[in-house]
Structure formats: C-alpha cells, structure tokens
Design a protein around this motif. Structure first.
Motif, PDB file in Angstrom:
ATOM      1  N   MET A 165       0.820  -1.215   0.000  1.00 42.05           N
ATOM      2  CA  MET A 165       0.000   0.000   0.000  1.00 42.05           C
ATOM      3  C   MET A 165       0.854   1.266   0.000  1.00 42.05           C
ATOM      4  N   LEU A 166       2.115   1.136   0.393  1.00 47.71           N
ATOM      5  CA  LEU A 166       3.039   2.262   0.366  1.00 47.71           C
ATOM      6  C   LEU A 166       4.457   1.731   0.460  1.00 47.71           C
ATOM      7  N   VAL A 167       5.345   2.278  -0.341  1.00 44.96           N
ATOM      8  CA  VAL A 167       6.790   2.086  -0.198  1.00 44.96           C
ATOM      9  C   VAL A 167       7.387   3.480  -0.194  1.00 44.96           C
ATOM     10  N   ASN A 168       8.104   3.828   0.856  1.00 43.91           N
ATOM     11  CA  ASN A 168       8.664   5.179   0.876  1.00 43.91           C
ATOM     12  C   ASN A 168      10.043   5.204   1.502  1.00 43.91           C
ATOM     13  N   THR A 169      10.662   6.355   1.439  1.00 45.20           N
ATOM     14  CA  THR A 169      11.959   6.581   2.076  1.00 45.20           C
ATOM     15  C   THR A 169      11.960   7.985   2.646  1.00 45.20           C
ATOM     16  N   ARG A 170      12.739   8.164   3.697  1.00 46.18           N
ATOM     17  CA  ARG A 170      12.818   9.468   4.358  1.00 46.18           C
ATOM     18  C   ARG A 170      14.113  10.164   3.993  1.00 46.18           C
ATOM     19  N   VAL A 171      14.010  11.442   3.732  1.00 47.73           N
ATOM     20  CA  VAL A 171      15.160  12.264   3.395  1.00 47.73           C
ATOM     21  C   VAL A 171      15.192  13.436   4.371  1.00 47.73           C
ATOM     22  N   HIS A 172      16.289  13.576   5.102  1.00 48.04           N
ATOM     23  CA  HIS A 172      16.408  14.692   6.047  1.00 48.04           C
ATOM     24  C   HIS A 172      16.826  15.943   5.287  1.00 48.04           C
ATOM     25  N   ALA A 173      15.872  16.493   4.564  1.00 47.25           N
ATOM     26  CA  ALA A 173      16.090  17.698   3.770  1.00 47.25           C
ATOM     27  C   ALA A 173      14.771  18.069   3.107  1.00 47.25           C
ATOM     28  N   ASN A 174      14.730  19.251   2.496  1.00 43.50           N
ATOM     29  CA  ASN A 174      13.593  19.625   1.648  1.00 43.50           C
ATOM     30  C   ASN A 174      13.899  19.127   0.244  1.00 43.50           C
ATOM     31  N   TYR A 175      13.685  17.852   0.037  1.00 40.45           N
ATOM     32  CA  TYR A 175      14.055  17.183  -1.213  1.00 40.45           C
ATOM     33  C   TYR A 175      13.042  17.537  -2.300  1.00 40.45           C
ATOM     34  N   SER A 176      13.547  17.875  -3.486  1.00 39.55           N
ATOM     35  CA  SER A 176      12.662  18.252  -4.587  1.00 39.55           C
ATOM     36  C   SER A 176      12.999  17.457  -5.838  1.00 39.55           C
ATOM     37  N   GLY A 177      13.147  16.149  -5.687  1.00 42.33           N
ATOM     38  CA  GLY A 177      13.435  15.298  -6.825  1.00 42.33           C
ATOM     39  C   GLY A 177      12.188  14.981  -7.622  1.00 42.33           C
ATOM     40  N   PRO A 178      12.300  14.062  -8.587  1.00 40.06           N
ATOM     41  CA  PRO A 178      11.166  13.762  -9.473  1.00 40.06           C
ATOM     42  C   PRO A 178      10.106  12.871  -8.849  1.00 40.06           C
ATOM     43  N   GLU A 179      10.410  12.223  -7.719  1.00 38.98           N
ATOM     44  CA  GLU A 179       9.474  11.268  -7.151  1.00 38.98           C
ATOM     45  C   GLU A 179       8.305  11.978  -6.462  1.00 38.98           C
ATOM     46  N   PRO A 180       7.133  11.325  -6.443  1.00 34.64           N
ATOM     47  CA  PRO A 180       6.011  11.876  -5.663  1.00 34.64           C
ATOM     48  C   PRO A 180       6.369  11.994  -4.188  1.00 34.64           C
ATOM     49  N   VAL A 181       5.797  12.974  -3.531  1.00 28.82           N
ATOM     50  CA  VAL A 181       6.077  13.237  -2.124  1.00 28.82           C
ATOM     51  C   VAL A 181       4.858  12.867  -1.285  1.00 28.82           C
ATOM     52  N   THR A 182       5.068  12.054  -0.263  1.00 25.74           N
ATOM     53  CA  THR A 182       4.004  11.741   0.690  1.00 25.74           C
ATOM     54  C   THR A 182       3.878  12.831   1.735  1.00 25.74           C
ATOM     55  N   LEU A 183       5.019  13.316   2.226  1.00 21.83           N
ATOM     56  CA  LEU A 183       5.017  14.263   3.332  1.00 21.83           C
ATOM     57  C   LEU A 183       6.168  15.247   3.136  1.00 21.83           C
ATOM     58  N   ALA A 184       5.879  16.541   3.224  1.00 17.37           N
ATOM     59  CA  ALA A 184       6.902  17.580   3.125  1.00 17.37           C
ATOM     60  C   ALA A 184       6.823  18.444   4.369  1.00 17.37           C
ATOM     61  N   GLU A 185       7.818  18.332   5.253  1.00 18.35           N
ATOM     62  CA  GLU A 185       7.851  19.113   6.476  1.00 18.35           C
ATOM     63  C   GLU A 185       9.103  19.983   6.481  1.00 18.35           C
ATOM     64  N   GLU A 186       9.229  20.782   7.504  1.00 17.36           N
ATOM     65  CA  GLU A 186      10.337  21.735   7.587  1.00 17.36           C
ATOM     66  C   GLU A 186      11.698  21.049   7.529  1.00 17.36           C
ATOM     67  N   TRP A 187      11.814  19.888   8.182  1.00 19.23           N
ATOM     68  CA  TRP A 187      13.119  19.250   8.299  1.00 19.23           C
ATOM     69  C   TRP A 187      13.195  17.900   7.598  1.00 19.23           C
ATOM     70  N   LEU A 188      12.123  17.483   6.964  1.00 23.00           N
ATOM     71  CA  LEU A 188      12.060  16.098   6.487  1.00 23.00           C
ATOM     72  C   LEU A 188      11.136  15.999   5.280  1.00 23.00           C
TER      73      LEU A 188
END
Length: 959
Positions: A288-311
């Motif tokens: 139902m979901l496969v994701n990864t966490r990036v400690h940054a404001n990542y703006s790559g081509p992949e869809p974003v589940t969650l965009a927060e200040e630090w993550l």
C-alpha cells in the motif's frame, strides 16, 4: 519509477521553504549581506564559500544556499547549550565544500543528533566523504543533488551514529574500484552477505559497526548496513520500506541504489546475480506504500508523501506496484474545508489499525495520497474533532469526511479489510545457468566467511570455564555471552574485573538489560551503571531495585554512561529531598527543559545524557531522561509498560511523573473473559452485517461496581474464540486526542484471560481480526469504557473464516526425501508423517521469509503438538550452506524432520498437483492423513504457520 517528470501529483502542500518566505534572506540581499550572514569573528571558513555564492557550491543556487544557512542558524540557536561541542569545529580551516556540507548536515539533522554527538564526528565524516568522492571513479558522475541527499548523510535509520565511513570504504575500495557502478552495487551486497544475515530482534536499530561485530540483524539493520556501505564508496543509496503490509503482518525494508542515471533495488545482505531482483518483489506488488525518508527539503522527481520543515518522505510505490491516487476532503459541520486536519491512512496489521501515512490537509481541506489497490480505514482529526470511514479500493477515489465534536462509538463494528490482490510481476532480467552457478557459489562462500567469523565468538565451554573461575552459575554466564556474540570478549572482561569485588551484581546488571544491549554496551558504560547503582541495593527489595534502579535500559534509546553525570548535577541535599518527594524533581526538570516534538522524526532515540546536555528534546526522550535521572538518584522509576508514560515509585505505589500531569492518574481494570458461545454462520458475518462507521450513543450497563459486556450475550451468533494472542489477533487501544493509541503488551502474550489488566480510565477499542487465505481480514471493533476504580468485563469475539478446507490435489505417500547426512538413508513421505497430517515446507535457510516461518513454528510448537501435526522441513542441495544448522532453530514442534530434496524432484511432485505462484521460498503445503493437499502458500507471508495451524485444527474437528 517515473524518473522523467518533475510533476508531483501527490504533493499535499507547498514545500516548507515556500511557506516561510518571510523568514528567509531575500535573494537580493545576498550580494551585500551574504558575508555577514556566513562569517563571524572566530570563523576560519574559506572566504570563497561566502564571498562568491555564484560559485554554486554543490550546484545549489544562491536561494538554496540561503535556505541552508537559515536552517543552520535555527539549529545553532536550538542547540546553544552545546555551542562549543557542536559548532566549535567551524573555527577550523574549512574548504568551501567542507563548510557547506557540514552546514547542510546540521541544517536538517534531527534534534537527537544535536543532543548526542559532537561536531568532530560530523566534520570527520564530511572530510572522509569528500575525499572518497574524489577517489572513486564515479565520484563526479553522481549529480550534486543526489550526493547531498543520498551519499553525504551519515544517518540512515534510527541507528547510533559512529565514524564508520572510512572503515567501510577500506573494506570495499579494492573490491569495487575497477567495476562499473551496477557491478559495484552487486559486489557491495555480496560483501554485506559475508558480514551479516537476518535475525528478528527488537525495535532499536544497531549501527553498521555493531552489525559487523554481531554478524546478524533484522531487515532494518541489514538495509542500514547496506546503505552505509554503498554510500561509503560514493554510490547514492536509500533505505526503502513498506511501513506495514496489508496482506499479512509485519513490514520490510530493503535498499535502492543509483547507478548511471537509474535507481535499482536490492535485498540488503541477500545478494542476487543481477539488480532489481529479490524475494520481496511479489509481496511488494501488494504493498500500500513504499517510501523513504530524506532529512532535507528534497525536490526530486518522485512523488512526495510528506513535506515538512526538516524532512521529506518520498513515495516509491509505483516502482513496485500499481498505484491509485486518492483524495480525502475534510469539512466541518458547516461544510467548510478544514485546513490542518491530520488524516491517518490505516491498514490492519498485527491486530491494530496502523497509519502507514499521516497527511495534513491543505488550505482547501484536501489530503492527497498515492497508494495501492487495497482498503484503508481513514481517520481525520483536528482539535478534538474527528471522523472515521473505510475507504474501499473498489469504490470512489474521493472520500468526503465531516469532523465533529462527538462521543466515540459504543457499539460493535465489523469491517472487512481487503488487501491488494496477488499479481504477476514483470519479466525479470535473464539469469543464465552459469550466472546462477557462480552466484550460488558466492552465496556459499559468503556464508562460510561469516561462519568462520562467528566461530571466533566465545562459546559455551568458555562460559563454563569463566563461571568456574568466578563462582557464577554456568548457564547464566553462557546466556549473556551467547547474546553478546562478537562483543563477548568485552562482556567477559567486565565480569572478570568486577565480579570478585561485587559478587553476582555484575551478572545481574547484564541480565537486567535487553538481549541486543549485549552487542554494543562496553565496559565504561557498564562500570558507570554498576558502581553508581549498588549504593542503593540495600534500600529496596530486589524486585524493585534490579529493574527500576540497577537496569540502565529505559526504552529503545542507546545506552551510555549517565549515572555519575546525574549524581554530580545535584547536591546531596537536593538529591535527598527528591528521594523524599520525587515530584519536586519533576517540577524542576519541567521548568528547565523544553519539549520540542517538531524537531525530530525519531522520538525517544536521544540518550539520557544527550537530552540533559541539550536542555531540549522530544517528549519521549525527555521522559527517558527523567527516568534515568530518578534511577541515578536512587528513585525507582520506569516508563509504564503499557502506555510508556514516566512513573516514579513512592510509598509502595507507582505515580505518574509526566511533565504536566497529575501524579496519581485515575485507573481501572479490564477483565477479558473466555467465550463459551456457539459458532457463527459459515459466512463469518456473526449473524449480522456490521454497522456502518457512524456515531452512536449507547450507555454501558453497570452492576455492583463492574461494567459488564452486554454485547456478548446479545450476539447469539458469536464465534468460539480462538486462542487470543496480543499483536497477532487482538489488541486494545485507548482514545487520546481523537486517536486510538494501542496499549503495549508483549508480542504474542496469550494469557490475557488470566488476570485483570490495569488501564487508565477512558474510552477504549478492542480490535480482533481473522485473516483469510487471500489476506483479507475480518475485523471486529468493540468499543468500551474503563471507569476509575472499577472493573470492566468484556468477552472478545472473533469473526470466523469459512470452515471448509478444500482439496487442492494429492501427493504420493511414497515421495522420497534424502538425508541431510552425506550417506544417510532416504525416507518416504508416509514414514515421515507417521499416520499424521503433515506440514511440508521447502525453505531457503539463509533468507528472511524462511526464517519467519521457522520462528512462527517455534512460537506455535505446543499448539502443533496438540493438533498432532507432523512437520517436515526440506532443504534443496543448492540452498544448503555451512551456516545451516537445524540445532540452532530452537524449540520446533516435537518430531520435526529435516530432509534434503536434491534437484527439487520431490517439490516438483507436490507442484504438479498444485501450481505455485512466482513468489519463491518457502513453499508450504498441508497434507492430510489421506495424502490430499489442503493448503499451499509460497513466498513471504508472515503468519503462514498460524494459517496452516488453523487448517490442522479444522481437519481435527472434521475427523
């Protein structure tokens, strides 16, 4: 993965950098003010790093550099209590890349990293990483944005951070320097296989160096090692995970690595001859979901589940499974959109409704989510208002929810949760027979290398000898040395040094800790806890002193020395006053420490000493610190075993010690009763359709100080309750702030009917579930209330599965199996069965899915014996390695046979009767006394041993 588009259909809100325009330095100010913003009087940073922002460090433009600087400044302010330890490194001579790489790490690191580590660690890591980038052949081919997000970071998961990058590089550099990137990824995974294999363990994630020392870990730890190893040779890598499966229990983590423009996946420490292959491919098609966490404001081509200040959490599902885009619209009772409501997308897993994603609604009241084709239970919450509905995969892609201020449900609800269906996968890369032969040879070599390392661990005879020297019980000494594995020498030396003057207390200290603590706890830490705790041994009964003062472990934090630190932080007079009235200590810490739950995605992972130094922390980390301070001052303390709230012991009672709570919470009890009713209809509905998820107001009946369950008697068609097992088919959750939070009891706890369960007063939900063969779960929710000082009695009921056991084929009782011994005798199926029904399982001993099956069989050993089931574990000749030892599997069902199937001739005979999907090992069959196949399951499916047990029990009833 859709790597050719910048479109992000799943972004729920603008990136945080766009939501903070007023706080950022203007681009127009950079020309004049950049020097002021980046240099101070004691800085030795290369002036080019600030005088020439047009140099585009790491391909970041001036705006991106300013954003990093802004967040770096915020973190520096947050961590001002550790200014010198963390930021003193900036007075060293730094190159432009060193300065900005270091700032990038600080800008986005979680609060617990600021608490637990010093700047020297991060600076050395940055310098080592930049040196490696200059050495490896693909170093400058990796785009800067991938380098910053997937090579530079030291943290992968929630592991303890260590200066490991250079160590891993030295291990891998010669093996990979002449290979193309794709081959280097494969070679790195072969190295990981040599170093570690899968074993289940607790939630604390050990570090890569601890993995090398222990040679084993769970999938989250294997993938942490593999990601760290790949990054150590300059290859972008990220840990991918499905938070929870929908078609079975548990979850899984693996690795994606980037090579020459494309991301590929691998199973960590489980190598394959080519990329993009792994046993988890089939279950991932049902995710139902496969994701990864990036400690940054990542703006790559992949869809974003969650965009927060630090993550940023990026959504990788479409690489593995069909995806649907769903929209939840949250409104108030006036029909207006609700901004900032938290929408929880939940699946059934481990007998609870688990949120795989939590997304805040935007200004239009919308939460967008890209997910798989299975059912979700959606709960929207804001400011005490809530709504909950099932979101069916078979229905609309839009769900409108109205949140209300209403009483929680007080009735029984039945819900079917349907997972994504099984699907055939795409054609895999061709693997020739020669490639497969070489691969299997390397797997065997890797297992042999690992086994030779494990042979250096202290063994049972060493434990017996040590126990004899120290006058300690040999079995207890062996228990701690066995758990310590590659750290066993350190544990032995601690016992040798401290036992002569302290008797059994050093051993008692080790026994009070968790198994995994033996792997990465060293003598300075053990000495601190032993020598500073024993002064309180005579003041308390042993059953209080050992677990609540002597034991250094509080939750899942990294254990370090802290007792001397905390003793010296308070005067003798203060400590004595706090022992008399611990609430004074709570008030003091509450006044001096700041709770910041918004600065970390890793709650409860900061060490006690780190939180103490930083003066800030997330609530759970500060709770852990509070317990540690209490224990250091001789005050028994704990996190409550069910709800993890801090408590201290005073006058023989446990008192809540929360930062802003009353010390004596109102509590009641829950008594679960066994059911003695009749079975429900074959359709499993309980004789009724479950009511829709709507509000209800139904007061509970009360009699003589107890609250009795009226629903049990009213449901004339309730099913006979199976053996209740916590986190397997039953959980209890308390309603807090509009959300149900699962009460923690030990996994698999099956004595739930033995005595009343102590709970805080409040509204609760009992969840029971029956999983069907296709992964669908028949869920039942029972809502009830626990009243202060009173006992609530409740009878759990389970919705039944169809009792019919179909005949899927038959197998010849004369099917032959070989012996594991080279010259052993062959056996036939009917002899191995001995007139009983049989579970026959073809396993890969080195792979995680087979290890899950073996673990489940050990947990269910007594029930298999009661069902009079024979168990046959079959190993193919190509799957047996030197590390395979059935004696290490523990208490399997009595009479379990291990046999060999060379060339899989016998499997082909079973397979001819029932075609298998492409899911891979293990292949599990249940064969009745007449040789008829009644159940099959292939591949990863946590819970298959329990499913098979249900078949045996049904066969026993029918017989």
């Amino acid at each position: 993965m859709n790597a050719n588009t910048n479109e992000n259909p799943n972004r729920n809100k603008k990136p945080d950098k766009n939501r903070n325009e007023a706080e950022k330095p203007s681009v127009n100010l950079l020309e004049n003010d950049f020097l002021k913003a980046n240099l101070n009087a004691d800085s030795e940073v290369d002036r080019n790093a600030v005088l020439r922002p047009d140099l585009s460090v790491f391909s970041m433009d001036a705006e991106a550099l300013a954003e990093v600087q802004r967040k770096f400044d915020l973190k520096r302010e947050f961590a001002r209590a550790k200014e010198e330890e963390l930021f003193g490194v900036f007075r060293q001579k730094l190159t432009e890349e060193e300065a900005w790489a270091l700032k990038f790490l600080y800008a986005y690191m979680p609060l617990n990293d600021l608490a637990d580590y010093d700047g020297a660690l991060f600076l050395n890591h940055v310098r080592t990483t930049l040196e490696i980038r200059a050495k490896v052949p693909w170093g400058r081919r990796v785009p800067d944005h991938l380098f910053l997000h997937f090579v530079l970071p030291l943290r992968v998961n929630s592991e303890n951070l260590e200066d490991c990058r250079g160590v891993l590089y030295e291990e891998l550099a010669e093996r990979t320097k002449h290979l193309p990137m794709e081959k280097a990824i494969l070679e790195t995974n072969y190295w990981c296989h040599e170093k570690a294999t899968y074993v289940g363990s607790d939630l604390r994630t050990i570090s890569p160096l601890t993995m090398l020392r222990s040679a084993q870990g769970r999938c989250g730890e294997e993938s942490t090692l593999a990601v760290s190893a790949l990054r150590s040779i300059g290859i972008p890598a990220r840990q991918c995970y499905t938070p929870r499966w929908a078609h079975c229990d548990d979850n899984h983590a693996w690795v994606e690595a980037w090579a020459d423009g494309q991301w590929h996946y691998i199973g960590a420490c489980e190598p394959e001859p080519v990329l993009d292959r792994g046993w988890f491919g089939a279950p991932a098609r049902r995710a139902m979901l496969v994701n990864t966490r990036v400690h940054a404001n990542y703006s790559g081509p992949e869809p974003v589940t969650l965009a927060e200040e630090w993550l940023t959490e990026i959504n990788l599902l479409e690489t593995y499974a069909p995806v649907r885009a769903v929209t939840v619209a949250v409104k108030d009772e006036e029909g207006r959109p609700v901004e900032g409501a938290r929408v929880h997308f939940q699946v059934y897993n481990m007998a609870e409704m688990y949120p795989i994603a939590v997304i805040a609604t935007d200004s239009e009241g919308l939460a967008l989510f890209r997910t798989g084709w299975g059912d979700l239970l959606v709960r929207a919450v804001k400011d005490g208002l809530w709504a909950e509905e099932k979101f069916s995969a078979a229905g609309s892609s839009t769900l409108v929810m109205t949140i209300r201020n209403a009483e929680e449900l007080s009735e029984t609800l039945d819900v079917d949760m349907v997972p994504p269906p099984e699907r055939e996968g795409e054609a895999l890369s061709v693997v020739t027979e020669e490639m497969l032969r070489l691969h299997q040879e390397r797997e065997r070599e890797g297992a042999a290398i690992r086994k030779s390392f494990e042979d250096t661990f202290l063994g049972e005879q060493d434990a017996v000898k040590l126990a004899g020297e120290l006058g300690l019980p040999p079995q207890r000494v062996w228990n701690v040395l066995r758990k310590a594995r590659g750290n066993s020498g350190e544990i032995r030396d601690f016992l040798l040094e401290r036992t002569p003057s302290n008797g059994e207390w050093p051993l008692r200290l080790l026994e009070s800790m968790r198994d995994k603590d033996m792997l990465d706890t060293f003598r300075p830490t053990l000495d601190d806890h032993l020598l500073h705790a024993l002064k309180w041994a005579d003041a308390w009964e042993e059953d209080v002193f050992v677990p609540y003062i002597l034991c250094p472990r509080v939750h899942f934090e990294m254990i370090g020395p802290y007792r001397r630190l905390f003793e010296e932080a308070f005067t003798a007079e203060e400590a004595a006053a706090y022992r008399k009235d611990p609430s004074g200590l709570v008030r003091r810490l509450a006044a001096e420490y700041e709770v910041r739950d918004d600065l970390t995605n890793l709650p409860g992972r900061a060490s006690a000493a780190g939180s103490f130094a930083l003066k800030k922390g997330d609530r759970l980390s500060l709770d852990i610190m509070l317990v540690a301070v209490c224990r250091s001052l001789g005050i028994p303390a704990r996190l409550h075993p069910n709800n993890q709230k801090p408590q201290f012991r005073l006058d023989g009672e446990w008192n809540n010690a929360g930062w802003q709570e009353e010390s004596r919470a109102q509590r009641g009890t829950l008594l679960l009763r066994r059911q003695g009713g009749h079975g429900e209809p074959a359709d499993g509905t309980g004789g009724q359709e479950g009511p829709a998820l709507r509000l209800a107001d139904q007061p509970a009946g009360q009699t003589n100080g107890s609250v009795h369950d009226s629903a049990a008697s009213e449901e004339s068609a309730a099913a006979p309750a199976p053996e209740a097992s916590y986190f397997q088919n039953l959980t209890v959750a308390r309603l807090e702030d509009g959300l149900y939070r699962t009460i923690v009891f030990p996994h698999g706890k099956n004595d739930l009917y033995a005595e009343p369960l102590e709970l805080e007063a409040g509204s609760y939900r009992l969840t029971t579930g029956t999983r069907l063969k296709d992964g669908t779960v028949r869920v039942r929710f029972r809502h009830f209330t626990v009243f202060p000082g009173r006992q609530t009695e409740l009878t759990p009921t389970f919705r039944t599965a169809p009792s019919e056991v179909p005949v899927l084929g038959s197998v010849d009782g004369r099917t032959v199996f070989g012996s594991l011994e080279e010259y052993g005798e062959t056996r036939v199926l009917e002899d191995l069965a001995g007139g009983r029904a049989v579970l026959a399982a073809w396993i890969e001993p080195e792979r995680e899915p087979s290890k899950h099956l073996i673990r489940e069989l050990t947990e269910l050993s007594n029930l298999y014996a009661k069902a009079e089931a024979a168990v046959i574990m079959v190993v193919g000749g190509d799957r047996r390695t030197v590390s395979f030892d059935p004696a290490r599997y523990g208490a399997l069902p009595g009479g379990t046979h291990f046999v060999r199937d060379e060339g899989y001739v016998s499997l082909d005979e079973f397979n001819a009767k029932r075609p298998l999907p492409d899911a891979g090992f293990p292949h599990v069959f249940v064969v009745d006394r007449k040789g008829r196949i009644r159940y099959t399951q292939s591949g990863y499916n946590v819970g298959s041993a329990r499913e098979a047990l249900q078949i045996f029990e049904n066969l026993c009833e029918n017989d």
